[in-house]
Design an enzyme around this catalytic site. Sequence first.
Site, PDB file in Angstrom:
ATOM      1  N   GLU A   1       1.663  78.483 -58.200  1.00  0.00           N
ATOM      2  CA  GLU A   1       1.172  77.290 -57.495  1.00  0.00           C
ATOM      3  C   GLU A   1       1.160  76.093 -58.450  1.00  0.00           C
ATOM      4  O   GLU A   1       0.647  76.192 -59.559  1.00  0.00           O
ATOM      5  CB  GLU A   1      -0.239  77.580 -56.940  1.00  0.00           C
ATOM      6  CG  GLU A   1      -1.047  76.380 -56.517  1.00  0.00           C
ATOM      7  CD  GLU A   1      -0.415  75.530 -55.409  1.00  0.00           C
ATOM      8  OE1 GLU A   1       0.085  76.097 -54.422  1.00  0.00           O
ATOM      9  OE2 GLU A   1      -0.417  74.288 -55.557  1.00  0.00           O
TER      10      GLU A   1
ATOM     11  N   VAL B   1      -1.087  78.154 -47.424  1.00  0.00           N
ATOM     12  CA  VAL B   1      -1.455  79.101 -46.371  1.00  0.00           C
ATOM     13  C   VAL B   1      -0.389  80.186 -46.202  1.00  0.00           C
ATOM     14  O   VAL B   1      -0.708  81.380 -46.155  1.00  0.00           O
ATOM     15  CB  VAL B   1      -1.656  78.354 -45.030  1.00  0.00           C
ATOM     16  CG1 VAL B   1      -2.307  79.273 -44.024  1.00  0.00           C
ATOM     17  CG2 VAL B   1      -2.497  77.118 -45.227  1.00  0.00           C
TER      18      VAL B   1
ATOM     19  N   HIS C   1     -28.317  90.175 -32.576  1.00  0.00           N
ATOM     20  CA  HIS C   1     -28.495  90.992 -33.773  1.00  0.00           C
ATOM     21  C   HIS C   1     -28.013  92.410 -33.512  1.00  0.00           C
ATOM     22  O   HIS C   1     -28.317  92.959 -32.463  1.00  0.00           O
ATOM     23  CB  HIS C   1     -29.977  91.032 -34.156  1.00  0.00           C
ATOM     24  CG  HIS C   1     -30.250  91.899 -35.347  1.00  0.00           C
ATOM     25  ND1 HIS C   1     -29.889  91.529 -36.617  1.00  0.00           N
ATOM     26  CD2 HIS C   1     -30.802  93.141 -35.445  1.00  0.00           C
ATOM     27  CE1 HIS C   1     -30.228  92.487 -37.455  1.00  0.00           C
ATOM     28  NE2 HIS C   1     -30.780  93.484 -36.781  1.00  0.00           N
TER      29      HIS C   1
HETATM   30  P1  NAD Z   1       0.972  74.368 -47.622  1.00  0.00           P
HETATM   31  O1  NAD Z   1       1.011  72.896 -47.664  1.00  0.00           O
HETATM   32  O2  NAD Z   1      -0.169  75.079 -47.016  1.00  0.00           O
HETATM   33  O3  NAD Z   1       1.094  74.946 -49.103  1.00  0.00           O
HETATM   34  C1  NAD Z   1       2.151  74.645 -49.958  1.00  0.00           C
HETATM   35  C2  NAD Z   1       1.686  74.891 -51.371  1.00  0.00           C
HETATM   36  O4  NAD Z   1       2.808  74.833 -52.222  1.00  0.00           O
HETATM   37  C3  NAD Z   1       0.691  73.839 -51.863  1.00  0.00           C
HETATM   38  O5  NAD Z   1      -0.434  74.481 -52.406  1.00  0.00           O
HETATM   39  C4  NAD Z   1       1.476  73.061 -52.899  1.00  0.00           C
HETATM   40  O6  NAD Z   1       0.671  72.560 -53.938  1.00  0.00           O
HETATM   41  C5  NAD Z   1       2.453  74.107 -53.392  1.00  0.00           C
HETATM   42  N1  NAD Z   1       3.688  73.559 -53.958  1.00  0.00           N
HETATM   43  C6  NAD Z   1       4.430  72.532 -53.507  1.00  0.00           C
HETATM   44  N2  NAD Z   1       5.530  72.375 -54.261  1.00  0.00           N
HETATM   45  C7  NAD Z   1       5.474  73.329 -55.228  1.00  0.00           C
HETATM   46  C8  NAD Z   1       6.327  73.713 -56.293  1.00  0.00           C
HETATM   47  N3  NAD Z   1       7.459  73.050 -56.541  1.00  0.00           N
HETATM   48  N4  NAD Z   1       5.967  74.757 -57.075  1.00  0.00           N
HETATM   49  C9  NAD Z   1       4.804  75.443 -56.817  1.00  0.00           C
HETATM   50  N5  NAD Z   1       3.977  75.126 -55.809  1.00  0.00           N
HETATM   51  C10 NAD Z   1       4.301  74.098 -55.024  1.00  0.00           C
HETATM   52  O7  NAD Z   1       2.364  74.784 -46.954  1.00  0.00           O
HETATM   53  P2  NAD Z   1       2.899  76.201 -46.447  1.00  0.00           P
HETATM   54  O8  NAD Z   1       2.078  77.300 -46.992  1.00  0.00           O
HETATM   55  O9  NAD Z   1       4.358  76.192 -46.687  1.00  0.00           O
HETATM   56  O10 NAD Z   1       2.616  76.108 -44.891  1.00  0.00           O
HETATM   57  C11 NAD Z   1       3.262  75.082 -44.107  1.00  0.00           C
HETATM   58  C12 NAD Z   1       2.396  74.686 -42.965  1.00  0.00           C
HETATM   59  O11 NAD Z   1       2.282  75.742 -42.035  1.00  0.00           O
HETATM   60  C13 NAD Z   1       1.007  74.324 -43.417  1.00  0.00           C
HETATM   61  O12 NAD Z   1       0.788  72.962 -43.157  1.00  0.00           O
HETATM   62  C14 NAD Z   1       0.087  75.158 -42.618  1.00  0.00           C
HETATM   63  O13 NAD Z   1      -0.891  74.381 -41.968  1.00  0.00           O
HETATM   64  C15 NAD Z   1       0.956  75.844 -41.581  1.00  0.00           C
HETATM   65  N6  NAD Z   1       0.514  77.234 -41.530  1.00  0.00           N
HETATM   66  C16 NAD Z   1      -0.708  77.500 -41.003  1.00  0.00           C
HETATM   67  C17 NAD Z   1      -1.178  78.786 -40.995  1.00  0.00           C
HETATM   68  C18 NAD Z   1      -2.526  79.059 -40.427  1.00  0.00           C
HETATM   69  O14 NAD Z   1      -3.038  78.232 -39.713  1.00  0.00           O
HETATM   70  N7  NAD Z   1      -3.121  80.200 -40.699  1.00  0.00           N
HETATM   71  C19 NAD Z   1      -0.417  79.813 -41.529  1.00  0.00           C
HETATM   72  C20 NAD Z   1       0.802  79.508 -42.088  1.00  0.00           C
HETATM   73  C21 NAD Z   1       1.268  78.213 -42.079  1.00  0.00           C
END
Ligand code: NAD
Length: 475
Positions: free
Chosen positions: A211, A191, A451
């Site tokens: 990713e 996210v 609508h």
């Molecule tokens: P996330 O868990 O959403 O995404 C992290 C991503 O990084 C995953 O897709 C994962 O597969 C990838 N990843 C992990 N290790 C990796 C690596 N070594 N190399 C490449 N990719 C890797 O975490 P985030 O984006 O850091 O966000 C943290 C939290 O903050 C989330 O749980 C989210 O819910 C919250 N958040 C929410 C919102 C929203 O509600 N709009 C916005 C920002 C953050």
Amino acid sequence: MGSKYDVVVIGGGPAGYVAAIRAAQNGLRVACIDAWKNPDGKPALGGTCLNAGCIPSKALLESSELFHRAGHEFASHGIQVGKPVLDLAVMQSRKAAIVRQFSGGIRELFKANGVTSLAGHGYLLPANKIRYTPDGGEPELLEAEHVVLAAGSVPVELPFARFDGERIVDSRGALEFSAVPARLGVIGGGVIGLELGSVWQRLGAQTTVIEALDRFLFMADGQIARDAQRQFKKQGLDIRLGARVTETRSTAAGVAVSYEDERGRHSLEVDRLIVAVGRRPATEGLLDPLAGVQLAERGFVAVDAECRTTAANVWAVGDLVRGPMLAHKGSEEGVMVADLIAGRYGHVNYAAIPSVIYTAPEIAWVGQTEEQLKEASQSYKVGTFNFAASGRARAMEQAAGLVKVLADAATDRLLGVHIIGPMAGELIGEAVVAMEFEASAEDLQRTIHAHPTLSEAIHEAALSADRRALHAINH
Ligand code: NAD
Ligand code: FAD
């Protein structure tokens, strides 16, 4: 000021400050300790969400989206504005002003509700005693009938991409760039990676997202995730899936990022690198080992369904505990705990927590994905409706995306609603209310939607679940 309270909350983010306000509304004597400091050294209430998360990121998403639309979309409406010119300093100071105003707002709410606000660090001792260390002051001992732990979370750091606050930054640093990087790298296509990657891409950065997983947006419904990937690619966001970063190295111009995927080893040079690979619970320096609060897997504070920890009268809420790391989830847990402490009814429906990703188009959902239903061998029916057939979406020049409704094949009860498209984050509210009231697809079908509105797409998707869509061909 006495040092005995009914409730002491440790952490002043959306979970903690809401718990404190509700506890005070319930007639309890409440203090909230918060350690957050902004770069000017001043304490600020609101935690990650307000100071370095939800609010500043949405301010920059809105501004950067307007910048992008002025440059790419206005002409199609017949509005000639020339090439828009970015004033990043103004954009950043607008964002900072919104944050300042809201943080001051929480201070006022604390005052109005009689919550004692304590700036500094809180540490839970045995027997519900709290060591409170004010900023630059001597520690004091507080006592509380109940303690609510709401210390939130911090970014995960990768050993091979340490934050230096300059070239390699976490999400907080990525909200504060004073110039648009020409080449931006983002590790993590979650996210934060997508939202902040979008901000800087719209402002002109050539952005590459690396990713680790093969599947894009693994937590979203697969059909929606595929549509999102297609749309982001079309916008020029370079998303590399199944890519594992192995090393980063400083270069004269920026950072060299080495990564591996199924095709072998690759290297990429960027000016700035955002690391957004998840967040972890902030339990360091919070708990005396003798306080009796046990941790669960991945360092979360272990809690039951009502957020009780393993220590008597100690509760934990928000990012510190299991469940999605979302501000509204933490706030609802704060309300539940404050009501339970006061002897009232309290409950969080974990099955109806909406998720929103504030990209363009937005992505939002509530309930289960089609993949989860398959996994659970649940029989279901699917209805979809494309925004291309929505008059309002067309008028807005934002007709990409769809609504997808999943309902129980036998009972018709709604199981999940998934949206990618304009204002998805606002539209999902209807689905959340419907699911909270255990509505059926037919309930949505029989609800009159104005609508022309975007919400008609939800109506049509619900109709489509029974092959009764009126403005699309039913297959
Ligand atoms: P996330 O868990 O959403 O995404 C992290 C991503 O990084 C995953 O897709 C994962 O597969 C990838 N990843 C992990 N290790 C990796 C690596 N070594 N190399 C490449 N990719 C890797 O975490 P985030 O984006 O850091 O966000 C943290 C939290 O903050 C989330 O749980 C989210 O819910 C919250 N958040 C929410 C919102 C929203 O509600 N709009 C916005 C920002 C953050
Ligand atoms: P936090 O907000 O982290 O607050 C915890 C507070 O406790 C902090 O002020 C911290 O300084 C303080 N603290 C920690 N330890 C101590 C201690 N020992 N003593 C005293 N104080 C202490 N969520 C959404 O729902 N929507 C979004 O749009 C969204 N966007 C985000 C964008 C970004 C860039 C980031 C990073 C996060 C985003 N989130 C979003 C997630 C959201 O910010 C968190 O889920 C939310 O802030 C969690 O609330 P919390 O109260 O549990 O913790």
